[in-house]
Scaffold this motif. Structure first.
Motif, mmCIF file in Angstrom:
data_model
loop_
_atom_site.group_PDB
_atom_site.id
_atom_site.type_symbol
_atom_site.label_atom_id
_atom_site.label_comp_id
_atom_site.label_asym_id
_atom_site.label_seq_id
_atom_site.Cartn_x
_atom_site.Cartn_y
_atom_site.Cartn_z
ATOM 1 N N UNK A 142 -3.310 2.182 -16.231
ATOM 2 C CA UNK A 142 -2.683 2.157 -14.913
ATOM 3 C C UNK A 142 -3.376 1.099 -14.045
ATOM 4 N N UNK A 143 -2.642 0.388 -13.215
ATOM 5 C CA UNK A 143 -3.212 -0.684 -12.412
ATOM 6 C C UNK A 143 -3.969 -0.127 -11.213
ATOM 7 N N UNK A 144 -4.820 -0.973 -10.652
ATOM 8 C CA UNK A 144 -5.523 -0.578 -9.433
ATOM 9 C C UNK A 144 -4.539 -0.262 -8.314
ATOM 10 N N UNK A 145 -3.485 -1.048 -8.204
ATOM 11 C CA UNK A 145 -2.497 -0.836 -7.147
ATOM 12 C C UNK A 145 -1.797 0.510 -7.303
ATOM 13 N N UNK A 146 -1.444 0.848 -8.542
ATOM 14 C CA UNK A 146 -0.782 2.137 -8.784
ATOM 15 C C UNK A 146 -1.729 3.296 -8.461
ATOM 16 N N UNK A 147 -2.986 3.164 -8.864
ATOM 17 C CA UNK A 147 -3.965 4.214 -8.575
ATOM 18 C C UNK A 147 -4.216 4.318 -7.079
ATOM 19 N N UNK A 148 -4.203 3.179 -6.394
ATOM 20 C CA UNK A 148 -4.400 3.190 -4.949
ATOM 21 C C UNK A 148 -3.269 3.920 -4.244
ATOM 22 N N UNK A 149 -2.057 3.722 -4.738
ATOM 23 C CA UNK A 149 -0.901 4.418 -4.159
ATOM 24 C C UNK A 149 -1.030 5.921 -4.360
ATOM 25 N N UNK A 150 -1.437 6.337 -5.563
ATOM 26 C CA UNK A 150 -1.646 7.768 -5.821
ATOM 27 C C UNK A 150 -2.756 8.317 -4.927
ATOM 28 N N UNK A 151 -3.817 7.529 -4.773
ATOM 29 C CA UNK A 151 -4.938 7.968 -3.957
ATOM 30 C C UNK A 151 -4.506 8.183 -2.509
ATOM 31 N N UNK A 152 -3.730 7.246 -1.973
ATOM 32 C CA UNK A 152 -3.273 7.350 -0.586
ATOM 33 C C UNK A 152 -2.454 8.611 -0.357
ATOM 34 N N UNK A 153 -1.697 9.006 -1.371
ATOM 35 C CA UNK A 153 -0.858 10.193 -1.247
ATOM 36 C C UNK A 153 -1.646 11.487 -1.405
ATOM 37 N N UNK A 154 -2.787 11.437 -2.082
ATOM 38 C CA UNK A 154 -3.485 12.671 -2.446
ATOM 39 C C UNK A 154 -4.808 12.890 -1.724
ATOM 40 N N UNK A 155 -5.458 11.814 -1.278
ATOM 41 C CA UNK A 155 -6.812 11.912 -0.755
ATOM 42 C C UNK A 155 -6.808 11.698 0.753
ATOM 43 N N UNK A 156 -7.615 12.470 1.457
ATOM 44 C CA UNK A 156 -7.679 12.366 2.914
ATOM 45 C C UNK A 156 -8.024 10.947 3.356
ATOM 46 N N UNK A 157 -7.344 10.493 4.414
ATOM 47 C CA UNK A 157 -7.502 9.129 4.918
ATOM 48 C C UNK A 157 -8.935 8.829 5.340
ATOM 49 N N UNK A 158 -9.642 9.840 5.800
ATOM 50 C CA UNK A 158 -11.000 9.631 6.292
ATOM 51 C C UNK A 158 -12.011 9.264 5.229
ATOM 52 N N UNK A 159 -11.658 9.462 3.961
ATOM 53 C CA UNK A 159 -12.546 9.048 2.871
ATOM 54 C C UNK A 159 -12.232 7.586 2.576
ATOM 55 N N UNK A 160 -12.979 6.686 3.196
ATOM 56 C CA UNK A 160 -12.696 5.266 3.048
ATOM 57 C C UNK A 160 -13.189 4.716 1.724
ATOM 58 N N UNK A 161 -12.715 3.540 1.373
ATOM 59 C CA UNK A 161 -13.190 2.835 0.186
ATOM 60 C C UNK A 161 -13.492 1.389 0.553
ATOM 61 N N UNK A 162 -14.468 0.810 -0.126
ATOM 62 C CA UNK A 162 -14.918 -0.545 0.190
ATOM 63 C C UNK A 162 -14.264 -1.612 -0.670
ATOM 64 N N UNK A 163 -13.708 -1.229 -1.827
ATOM 65 C CA UNK A 163 -13.117 -2.208 -2.738
ATOM 66 C C UNK A 163 -11.759 -1.702 -3.216
ATOM 67 N N UNK A 164 -10.903 -2.604 -3.706
ATOM 68 C CA UNK A 164 -9.589 -2.186 -4.206
ATOM 69 C C UNK A 164 -9.590 -1.778 -5.669
ATOM 70 N N UNK A 165 -10.757 -1.772 -6.319
ATOM 71 C CA UNK A 165 -10.788 -1.493 -7.758
ATOM 72 C C UNK A 165 -11.064 -0.017 -8.038
ATOM 73 N N UNK A 166 -10.609 0.451 -9.184
ATOM 74 C CA UNK A 166 -10.885 1.796 -9.661
ATOM 75 C C UNK A 166 -11.742 1.689 -10.923
ATOM 76 N N UNK A 167 -12.939 2.258 -10.863
ATOM 77 C CA UNK A 167 -13.888 2.122 -11.957
ATOM 78 C C UNK A 167 -13.439 2.925 -13.180
ATOM 79 N N UNK A 168 -13.604 2.318 -14.345
ATOM 80 C CA UNK A 168 -13.335 3.000 -15.610
ATOM 81 C C UNK A 168 -14.582 3.111 -16.479
ATOM 82 N N UNK A 169 -15.496 2.150 -16.342
ATOM 83 C CA UNK A 169 -16.701 2.142 -17.168
ATOM 84 C C UNK A 169 -17.765 1.342 -16.445
#
Length: 432
Positions: A1-28
């Motif tokens: 799954x792409x970072x963009x797709x995971x970011x979209x899922x994250x926005x829908x599921x995770x509270x806005x107040x939990x910020x992130x510093x980068x657009x990447x999703x770690x796998x390893x």
């Protein structure tokens, strides 16, 4: 799954107040390298915000945790204690600065460590007030927020903070704030706002973290110690970010010729596993009654096992000396670029706790340039973090175990990113 797709899922599921510093999703991740969900490799100069000084998944730390899991993962130390909790306390009591008997308690997060240090100080002194420093960061719990000297984003919208917390300026040489200014502000507090006989503790980061990696001047630490001794106040060193070889010493307070009464620790204590602690003078630590300290997950057996391995790695791989070497190399590379990038106005920090601050010729902070360097580096495969009261500082928190060839690669990326950010800055100025 792409970072963009995971970011979209994250926005829908995770509270806005939990910020992130980068657009990447770690796998390893391994040592100082990280791979995202799309298989792209990055060099990690964030280190989980100073959590993996010993690198991602150091083999000895992983082995220690696996071994502990084979025995048990949790009993709650207050219900059925375990030996490695005692062993780690003994080692930290011996290692923490201060030539006096010490005791230790463990919690889970840095904010918990700070909260417990304040509880212990109040219990011992019978006093309530606490003095902290502008720009300091001490956590996101309510007492942590109250102590933190930065409104955005930590305090905004959360209502009234706990009372009897007072702030004074922290020395920032690039902005003309001296140790004398800080001490004068405390003197002013004592004259106008709070009786020193009501002050339980003064809490200070030996090197401010979120505030901009400003080291506390030695004369400030000496005068704070004298002030505390004069008025019966406890000195708390918040070593959550500075601890465990980051500054070239196991604890940053070892750079000073005075010791704190209480020291808070977390982050790299357990090499990526949740664990925090407070170590301090034995008679101070014993002030709370039994049951007044602790927590269900406080001193997790897995975190304790990891921390014991971390201390061995720091010793056996001589990470304090390596931090000095890496920091000197990084500062030298940054200094060599100041003619090309004059906005790179200040390079500072002990050991491998290094910062670069961007200020223009008129003395105006340049947060947009720090952001541009961070973004350029991300595009080239290097993860950086910004910080500072003005958001104009890049902080460097690579694992101290980073391989020489990976470190050299990162420095080349950093140089290219600085040049690109400078070119963009000049283009904006020309357009204006």
């Amino acid at each position: 799954m792409t970072n963009a797709e995971l970011s979209e899922r994250r926005s829908a599921a995770v509270a806005r107040g939990v910020g992130v510093a980068t657009p990447l999703f770690a796998q390893k991740a391994k040592n100082a390298e990280l791979w995202d969900s799309e298989g792209r490799r990055f060099i990690d100069f964030a280190g989980g915000i100073a959590v993996v000084n010993t690198g991602h998944s150091h083999p000895r730390v992983v082995e220690a945790v696996k071994n502990q899991i084979d025995h048990f993962s949790h009993t709650c130390h207050q219900v059925a204690p375990y030996e490695n909790y005692v062993e780690l306390a003994e080692k930290l009591n011996a290692a923490a600065p201060g030539d006096f008997p010490k005791k230790t308690m463990f919690a889970t997060t840095g904010a918990e460590a700070v909260e417990n240090a304040v509880k212990i100080a109040r219990a011992f002194t019978g006093r309530q007030a606490v003095i902290a420093f502008s720009g300091g960061f001490h956590g996101r719990t309510f007492m942590g927020m109250s102590l933190t000297g930065k409104v955005q984003p930590y305090k905004a919208g959360f209502g009234a903070m706990p009372g009897d917390v007072w702030h004074v300026p922290f020395p920032m040489a690039p902005h003309g704030i001296t140790a004398e200014d800080s001490l004068a502000a405390i003197d002013g507090l004592f004259k106008a706002d709070v009786d020193p006989a009501r002050v339980a503790a003064i809490i200070i980061e030996p090197v401010q973290g979120e505030g901009g990696f400003y080291p506390a001047p030695p004369e400030l630490m000496r005068e704070l110690r004298a002030l505390c001794d004069k008025h019966g106040i406890l000195l708390i060193a918040d070593e959550v970010q500075t601890g465990f070889a980051r500054t070239g010493k196991l604890f940053a307070m070892e750079h000073h010729d005075v010791a704190a009464d209480l020291t808070t620790m977390a982050k790299s204590l357990a090499g990526g596993y949740p664990l925090s602690g407070v170590v301090g003078r034995a008679e101070v630590m014993d002030a709370p009654q039994p049951g007044g300290l602790g927590g269900t997950y406080g001193g997790s057996p897995l975190g304790i096992a990891a921390a014991l391995a971390v201390l061995e790695v720091i010793r056996d791989e001589d990470l304090c000396a390596r931090a000095e070497k890496l920091g000197d190399t990084l500062k030298s590379r940054l200094s060599s670029m100041q003619n090309e990038v004059p906005e790179l106005a200040d390079i500072r920090g002990p050991g491998f706790m290094v910062a670069a601050e961007f200020i223009d010729a008129e003395g105006t902070p340049l947060p947009q340039m720090a952001t541009a360097v961070r973004d350029e580096a991300m595009e080239r495969g290097l993860i950086l973090l910004t910080c500072g009261v003005y958001g104009n500082v890049i902080r460097f928190l690579s694992p101290i175990t980073i391989e020489d060839e990976v470190f050299a690669e990162a420095l080349d990326i950093l140089g290219d990113s600085l040049r690109a950010a400078k070119a963009a800055q000049d283009a904006r100025a020309d357009a204006a």
